[in-house]
Design a protein around this motif. Structure first.
Motif, PDB file in Angstrom:
ATOM      1  N   PHE A  49      -4.870   9.128 -28.315  1.00 52.10           N
ATOM      2  CA  PHE A  49      -5.395   8.340 -27.347  1.00 52.10           C
ATOM      3  C   PHE A  49      -5.222   6.628 -28.310  1.00 52.10           C
ATOM      4  O   PHE A  49      -5.817   5.641 -27.600  1.00 52.10           O
ATOM      5  CB  PHE A  49      -6.993   8.316 -29.032  1.00 52.10           C
ATOM      6  CG  PHE A  49      -8.009   9.196 -28.682  1.00 52.10           C
ATOM      7  CD1 PHE A  49      -8.266   9.282 -27.760  1.00 52.10           C
ATOM      8  CD2 PHE A  49      -7.874  10.487 -29.201  1.00 52.10           C
ATOM      9  CE1 PHE A  49      -9.386  10.042 -27.525  1.00 52.10           C
ATOM     10  CE2 PHE A  49      -8.572  11.380 -29.313  1.00 52.10           C
ATOM     11  CZ  PHE A  49      -9.931  11.733 -27.979  1.00 52.10           C
ATOM     12  N   ALA A  50      -4.372   6.899 -29.760  1.00 54.85           N
ATOM     13  CA  ALA A  50      -3.600   5.272 -29.590  1.00 54.85           C
ATOM     14  C   ALA A  50      -2.613   5.280 -28.366  1.00 54.85           C
ATOM     15  O   ALA A  50      -2.471   3.693 -27.322  1.00 54.85           O
ATOM     16  CB  ALA A  50      -2.895   5.514 -30.716  1.00 54.85           C
ATOM     17  N   GLU A  51      -1.783   5.617 -27.196  1.00 56.99           N
ATOM     18  CA  GLU A  51      -1.369   5.330 -26.526  1.00 56.99           C
ATOM     19  C   GLU A  51      -2.359   4.921 -25.502  1.00 56.99           C
ATOM     20  O   GLU A  51      -2.132   3.916 -24.651  1.00 56.99           O
ATOM     21  CB  GLU A  51      -0.804   6.731 -25.443  1.00 56.99           C
ATOM     22  CG  GLU A  51       0.030   7.300 -26.463  1.00 56.99           C
ATOM     23  CD  GLU A  51       1.037   8.323 -25.822  1.00 56.99           C
ATOM     24  OE1 GLU A  51       1.121   8.244 -24.745  1.00 56.99           O
ATOM     25  OE2 GLU A  51       0.424  10.101 -26.785  1.00 56.99           O
ATOM     26  N   TYR A  52      -3.975   5.624 -25.061  1.00 52.12           N
ATOM     27  CA  TYR A  52      -4.733   4.711 -24.215  1.00 52.12           C
ATOM     28  C   TYR A  52      -5.154   3.703 -24.616  1.00 52.12           C
ATOM     29  O   TYR A  52      -5.187   2.932 -23.633  1.00 52.12           O
ATOM     30  CB  TYR A  52      -6.231   5.515 -24.418  1.00 52.12           C
ATOM     31  CG  TYR A  52      -5.858   7.330 -23.401  1.00 52.12           C
ATOM     32  CD1 TYR A  52      -6.492   6.627 -22.220  1.00 52.12           C
ATOM     33  CD2 TYR A  52      -5.854   8.191 -24.466  1.00 52.12           C
ATOM     34  CE1 TYR A  52      -5.552   8.006 -20.800  1.00 52.12           C
ATOM     35  CE2 TYR A  52      -5.822   9.149 -23.634  1.00 52.12           C
ATOM     36  CZ  TYR A  52      -5.328   9.263 -22.549  1.00 52.12           C
ATOM     37  OH  TYR A  52      -5.596  10.807 -21.663  1.00 52.12           O
ATOM     38  N   VAL A  53      -5.378   3.597 -26.231  1.00 54.45           N
ATOM     39  CA  VAL A  53      -5.172   2.112 -26.118  1.00 54.45           C
ATOM     40  C   VAL A  53      -4.052   0.686 -26.453  1.00 54.45           C
ATOM     41  O   VAL A  53      -4.528  -0.072 -25.830  1.00 54.45           O
ATOM     42  CB  VAL A  53      -5.631   2.050 -28.461  1.00 54.45           C
ATOM     43  CG1 VAL A  53      -5.423   0.521 -28.738  1.00 54.45           C
ATOM     44  CG2 VAL A  53      -6.495   2.880 -28.619  1.00 54.45           C
ATOM     45  N   ASP A  54      -3.302   1.365 -26.492  1.00 53.92           N
ATOM     46  CA  ASP A  54      -2.097   0.801 -25.591  1.00 53.92           C
ATOM     47  C   ASP A  54      -1.827   0.481 -24.792  1.00 53.92           C
ATOM     48  O   ASP A  54      -1.609  -0.897 -23.964  1.00 53.92           O
ATOM     49  CB  ASP A  54      -0.855   1.629 -26.241  1.00 53.92           C
ATOM     50  CG  ASP A  54      -0.162   1.111 -28.076  1.00 53.92           C
ATOM     51  OD1 ASP A  54      -0.901   0.766 -29.100  1.00 53.92           O
ATOM     52  OD2 ASP A  54       0.253   2.100 -28.337  1.00 53.92           O
ATOM     53  N   ALA A  55      -2.130   1.311 -24.117  1.00 61.32           N
ATOM     54  CA  ALA A  55      -2.139   0.638 -22.948  1.00 61.32           C
ATOM     55  C   ALA A  55      -3.154   0.018 -21.898  1.00 61.32           C
ATOM     56  O   ALA A  55      -2.728  -0.884 -20.923  1.00 61.32           O
ATOM     57  CB  ALA A  55      -2.149   2.515 -21.094  1.00 61.32           C
ATOM     58  N   LEU A  56      -4.155   0.225 -22.431  1.00 59.85           N
ATOM     59  CA  LEU A  56      -5.386  -1.131 -22.029  1.00 59.85           C
ATOM     60  C   LEU A  56      -5.103  -2.799 -22.225  1.00 59.85           C
ATOM     61  O   LEU A  56      -4.750  -3.512 -21.482  1.00 59.85           O
ATOM     62  CB  LEU A  56      -6.881  -0.916 -22.602  1.00 59.85           C
ATOM     63  CG  LEU A  56      -7.359   0.265 -22.017  1.00 59.85           C
ATOM     64  CD1 LEU A  56      -8.683   0.421 -23.184  1.00 59.85           C
ATOM     65  CD2 LEU A  56      -7.690   0.009 -20.796  1.00 59.85           C
ATOM     66  N   ILE A  57      -4.115  -2.499 -23.414  1.00 56.87           N
ATOM     67  CA  ILE A  57      -3.693  -3.312 -24.015  1.00 56.87           C
ATOM     68  C   ILE A  57      -2.385  -4.266 -23.262  1.00 56.87           C
ATOM     69  O   ILE A  57      -1.996  -5.170 -22.939  1.00 56.87           O
ATOM     70  CB  ILE A  57      -2.539  -3.714 -25.459  1.00 56.87           C
ATOM     71  CG1 ILE A  57      -4.083  -3.697 -26.500  1.00 56.87           C
ATOM     72  CG2 ILE A  57      -2.103  -5.056 -25.292  1.00 56.87           C
ATOM     73  CD1 ILE A  57      -3.546  -3.429 -27.527  1.00 56.87           C
ATOM     74  N   GLU A  58      -1.349  -3.465 -23.162  1.00 60.31           N
ATOM     75  CA  GLU A  58      -0.401  -3.533 -21.998  1.00 60.31           C
ATOM     76  C   GLU A  58      -0.563  -3.825 -21.082  1.00 60.31           C
ATOM     77  O   GLU A  58       0.168  -4.755 -20.464  1.00 60.31           O
ATOM     78  CB  GLU A  58       0.792  -2.641 -22.292  1.00 60.31           C
ATOM     79  CG  GLU A  58       1.607  -2.029 -23.392  1.00 60.31           C
ATOM     80  CD  GLU A  58       1.860  -0.372 -23.372  1.00 60.31           C
ATOM     81  OE1 GLU A  58       2.222  -0.152 -22.542  1.00 60.31           O
ATOM     82  OE2 GLU A  58       2.411  -0.152 -24.551  1.00 60.31           O
ATOM     83  N   SER A  59      -1.361  -3.325 -20.035  1.00 57.60           N
ATOM     84  CA  SER A  59      -1.854  -3.552 -18.605  1.00 57.60           C
ATOM     85  C   SER A  59      -2.052  -5.127 -18.853  1.00 57.60           C
ATOM     86  O   SER A  59      -2.603  -5.437 -17.551  1.00 57.60           O
ATOM     87  CB  SER A  59      -2.616  -2.537 -18.465  1.00 57.60           C
ATOM     88  OG  SER A  59      -3.886  -2.492 -18.734  1.00 57.60           O
TER      89      SER A  59
END
Length: 113
Positions: A49-59
């Motif tokens: 789930f942390a990867e989804y969080v990071d993806a929203l920030i990185e995008s």
């Protein structure tokens, strides 16, 4: 909203209204995943789930200052899913409120200069 995001949000509203606090928190975490994918995340099979969080920030869909909100949704959902203790109505209210904030930031914010 994209159809899967809207369907998930409607499901959250139904379970919250029925008093299902633990289910509300679990679904809020799942909605975070749907939002990330809708906004271009391409997680690997079995992504955390942390990867989804990071993806929203990185995008750029959310700013780094929103990370505590995303982390709160994530950790509350993890607790609801993995801990034996049931979520309280107040827990569900807070998590649903944070999730609504996330939806507003991602989908209602005018990004035109």
């Amino acid at each position: 909203l994209q159809p899967a995001v809207e369907a998930m949000w409607n499901e959250i509203r139904i379970v919250y209204a029925s008093g299902s606090a633990t289910a509300t928190e679990m679904l809020c975490q799942k909605l975070l995943m749907h939002i990330a994918v809708d906004k271009g995340a391409h997680p690997s099979e079995g992504a955390s789930f942390a990867e989804y969080v990071d993806a929203l920030i990185e995008s750029g869909e959310v700013t780094n200052s929103m990370k505590p909100v995303l982390e709160s949704i994530r950790t509350r959902g993890n607790r609801a899913n993995h801990d034996i203790a049931l979520s309280t109505p107040e827990d569900a209210k807070q998590t649903a409120g944070l999730t609504r904030l996330l939806l507003e930031v991602v989908y209602l914010t005018d990004r035109t200069p």
